[in-house]
Design a protein around this motif. Structure first.
Motif, PDB file in Angstrom:
ATOM      1  N   ALA A 106      50.855 -15.062  42.399  1.00 48.46           N
ATOM      2  CA  ALA A 106      50.615 -14.980  40.963  1.00 48.46           C
ATOM      3  C   ALA A 106      51.663 -15.755  40.174  1.00 48.46           C
ATOM      4  O   ALA A 106      51.338 -16.470  39.220  1.00 48.46           O
ATOM      5  CB  ALA A 106      50.597 -13.515  40.523  1.00 48.46           C
ATOM      6  N   ALA A 107      52.926 -15.638  40.579  1.00 45.46           N
ATOM      7  CA  ALA A 107      54.010 -16.321  39.864  1.00 45.46           C
ATOM      8  C   ALA A 107      53.857 -17.834  39.914  1.00 45.46           C
ATOM      9  O   ALA A 107      54.263 -18.544  38.985  1.00 45.46           O
ATOM     10  CB  ALA A 107      55.356 -15.907  40.435  1.00 45.46           C
ATOM     11  N   LEU A 108      53.245 -18.328  40.978  1.00 42.75           N
ATOM     12  CA  LEU A 108      53.025 -19.758  41.133  1.00 42.75           C
ATOM     13  C   LEU A 108      51.741 -20.223  40.434  1.00 42.75           C
ATOM     14  O   LEU A 108      51.409 -21.414  40.464  1.00 42.75           O
ATOM     15  CB  LEU A 108      52.957 -20.128  42.621  1.00 42.75           C
ATOM     16  N   GLY A 109      51.024 -19.288  39.830  1.00 37.40           N
ATOM     17  CA  GLY A 109      49.798 -19.631  39.115  1.00 37.40           C
ATOM     18  C   GLY A 109      48.614 -19.910  40.012  1.00 37.40           C
ATOM     19  O   GLY A 109      47.630 -20.514  39.575  1.00 37.40           O
ATOM     20  N   LEU A 110      48.676 -19.457  41.259  1.00 37.29           N
ATOM     21  CA  LEU A 110      47.588 -19.710  42.203  1.00 37.29           C
ATOM     22  C   LEU A 110      46.468 -18.686  42.084  1.00 37.29           C
ATOM     23  O   LEU A 110      45.360 -18.900  42.585  1.00 37.29           O
ATOM     24  CB  LEU A 110      48.143 -19.751  43.628  1.00 37.29           C
ATOM     25  N   VAL A 111      46.762 -17.573  41.453  1.00 36.76           N
ATOM     26  CA  VAL A 111      45.748 -16.624  40.999  1.00 36.76           C
ATOM     27  C   VAL A 111      46.111 -16.253  39.571  1.00 36.76           C
ATOM     28  O   VAL A 111      47.282 -16.271  39.193  1.00 36.76           O
ATOM     29  CB  VAL A 111      45.659 -15.360  41.881  1.00 36.76           C
ATOM     30  N   SER A 112      45.110 -15.929  38.776  1.00 34.72           N
ATOM     31  CA  SER A 112      45.330 -15.641  37.360  1.00 34.72           C
ATOM     32  C   SER A 112      44.839 -14.242  37.023  1.00 34.72           C
ATOM     33  O   SER A 112      43.960 -13.704  37.711  1.00 34.72           O
ATOM     34  CB  SER A 112      44.593 -16.666  36.498  1.00 34.72           C
ATOM     35  N   PRO A 113      45.389 -13.630  35.971  1.00 35.54           N
ATOM     36  CA  PRO A 113      44.899 -12.319  35.540  1.00 35.54           C
ATOM     37  C   PRO A 113      43.387 -12.339  35.354  1.00 35.54           C
ATOM     38  O   PRO A 113      42.812 -13.299  34.846  1.00 35.54           O
ATOM     39  CB  PRO A 113      45.627 -12.103  34.209  1.00 35.54           C
ATOM     40  N   GLY A 114      42.762 -11.264  35.808  1.00 33.11           N
ATOM     41  CA  GLY A 114      41.317 -11.169  35.761  1.00 33.11           C
ATOM     42  C   GLY A 114      40.661 -11.534  37.075  1.00 33.11           C
ATOM     43  O   GLY A 114      39.523 -11.144  37.331  1.00 33.11           O
ATOM     44  N   GLN A 115      41.377 -12.296  37.896  1.00 34.12           N
ATOM     45  CA  GLN A 115      40.817 -12.691  39.190  1.00 34.12           C
ATOM     46  C   GLN A 115      41.077 -11.605  40.231  1.00 34.12           C
ATOM     47  O   GLN A 115      42.071 -10.886  40.164  1.00 34.12           O
ATOM     48  CB  GLN A 115      41.441 -14.000  39.655  1.00 34.12           C
ATOM     49  N   PRO A 116      40.198 -11.500  41.234  1.00 33.47           N
ATOM     50  CA  PRO A 116      40.408 -10.507  42.293  1.00 33.47           C
ATOM     51  C   PRO A 116      41.521 -10.917  43.241  1.00 33.47           C
ATOM     52  O   PRO A 116      41.710 -12.106  43.521  1.00 33.47           O
ATOM     53  CB  PRO A 116      39.057 -10.471  43.001  1.00 33.47           C
ATOM     54  N   VAL A 117      42.247  -9.925  43.730  1.00 33.34           N
ATOM     55  CA  VAL A 117      43.325 -10.178  44.685  1.00 33.34           C
ATOM     56  C   VAL A 117      43.486  -8.949  45.564  1.00 33.34           C
ATOM     57  O   VAL A 117      43.188  -7.826  45.142  1.00 33.34           O
ATOM     58  CB  VAL A 117      44.643 -10.504  43.937  1.00 33.34           C
ATOM     59  N   CYS A 118      43.943  -9.155  46.784  1.00 35.46           N
ATOM     60  CA  CYS A 118      44.223  -8.047  47.698  1.00 35.46           C
ATOM     61  C   CYS A 118      45.732  -7.874  47.838  1.00 35.46           C
ATOM     62  O   CYS A 118      46.475  -8.855  47.829  1.00 35.46           O
ATOM     63  CB  CYS A 118      43.618  -8.309  49.074  1.00 35.46           C
ATOM     64  N   ALA A 119      46.158  -6.633  47.980  1.00 36.23           N
ATOM     65  CA  ALA A 119      47.578  -6.330  48.166  1.00 36.23           C
ATOM     66  C   ALA A 119      47.689  -4.943  48.775  1.00 36.23           C
ATOM     67  O   ALA A 119      46.698  -4.218  48.884  1.00 36.23           O
ATOM     68  CB  ALA A 119      48.325  -6.389  46.834  1.00 36.23           C
TER      69      ALA A 119
END
Length: 204
Positions: A106-119
């Protein structure tokens, strides 16, 4: 194919070692996975000290990058030197995060708020608070960017990279060789079922 497994201080051993070891089973097909770190010596959260195999800038020229997790992921994701060094490009690289590695994604801008992500479940609330849609699934990918949640989901990251680079049969062979005796076929089929919806055509 060169794979950079980003490994930072207080790293999670399973995240770095499982993915790297699985991918290196495909060395005869030209795959090489390396432990990559900004420091020469890196110590895991369990106190295991190892020497890096490649410096952090190697990630910029690697064909695939796995961002590992650890107890210091929040610090890593806010480190201006690390952020300035990493110039990752999903147009030419496969890029994946493991658990709290999603913070750096996220910090690198490779995913943006609103997008799905797993953690993992410890990281998920912080990501959700910043507007990310955290999935209750072990793996997700959009194009060349993937994320996984849970230590053993490193298997899915390795399989996704292998399948994208060399085809599903290479991923099948890799997982079959490492899976528990008596359960090999089941492990292979479950792993491929998880990543199958996210497989684009094999890279040229």
């Amino acid at each position: 194919m060169q794979v950079a497994v980003l490994t930072f201080q207080a790293f999670n051993e399973l995240d770095s070692f499982v993915a790297a070891a699985l991918l290196n089973r495909l060395s005869a097909r030209g795959v090489q996975a390396w432990i990559v770190s900004p420091t020469q010596r890196v110590v895991s959260k369990g106190g295991i000290a190892i020497d890096r195999q490649k410096p952090l800038a190697f990630a910029n020229i690697a064909d695939a990058v796995i961002i590992g997790s650890g107890m210091a992921s929040e610090v890593v994701a806010a480190d201006p030197h690390i952020l300035a060094t990493l110039q990752l490009d999903p147009a030419r690289q496969l890029i994946a995060s493991q658990c709290s590695g999603a913070l750096l994604l996220a910090a690198l801008g490779l995913v943006s708020p609103g997008q799905p992500v797993c953690a993992d479940h410890m990281t998920a609330p912080g990501l959700a608070a910043h507007g990310f849609r955290v999935l209750e699934t072990p793996f997700h990918a959009a194009g060349n960017v993937a994320s996984a949640g849970g230590c053993l989901s490193a298997t899915y990251l390795a399989a996704w990279i292998a399948a994208r680079a060399l085809g599903p049969e290479s991923a099948r062979e890799m997982i079959h060789g490492a899976a528990p005796v008596g359960e090999k076929d089941a492990w292979v089929e479950r792993t491929l079922a998880v990543i199958a919806p996210f497989l684009a055509p094999v890279a040229a």
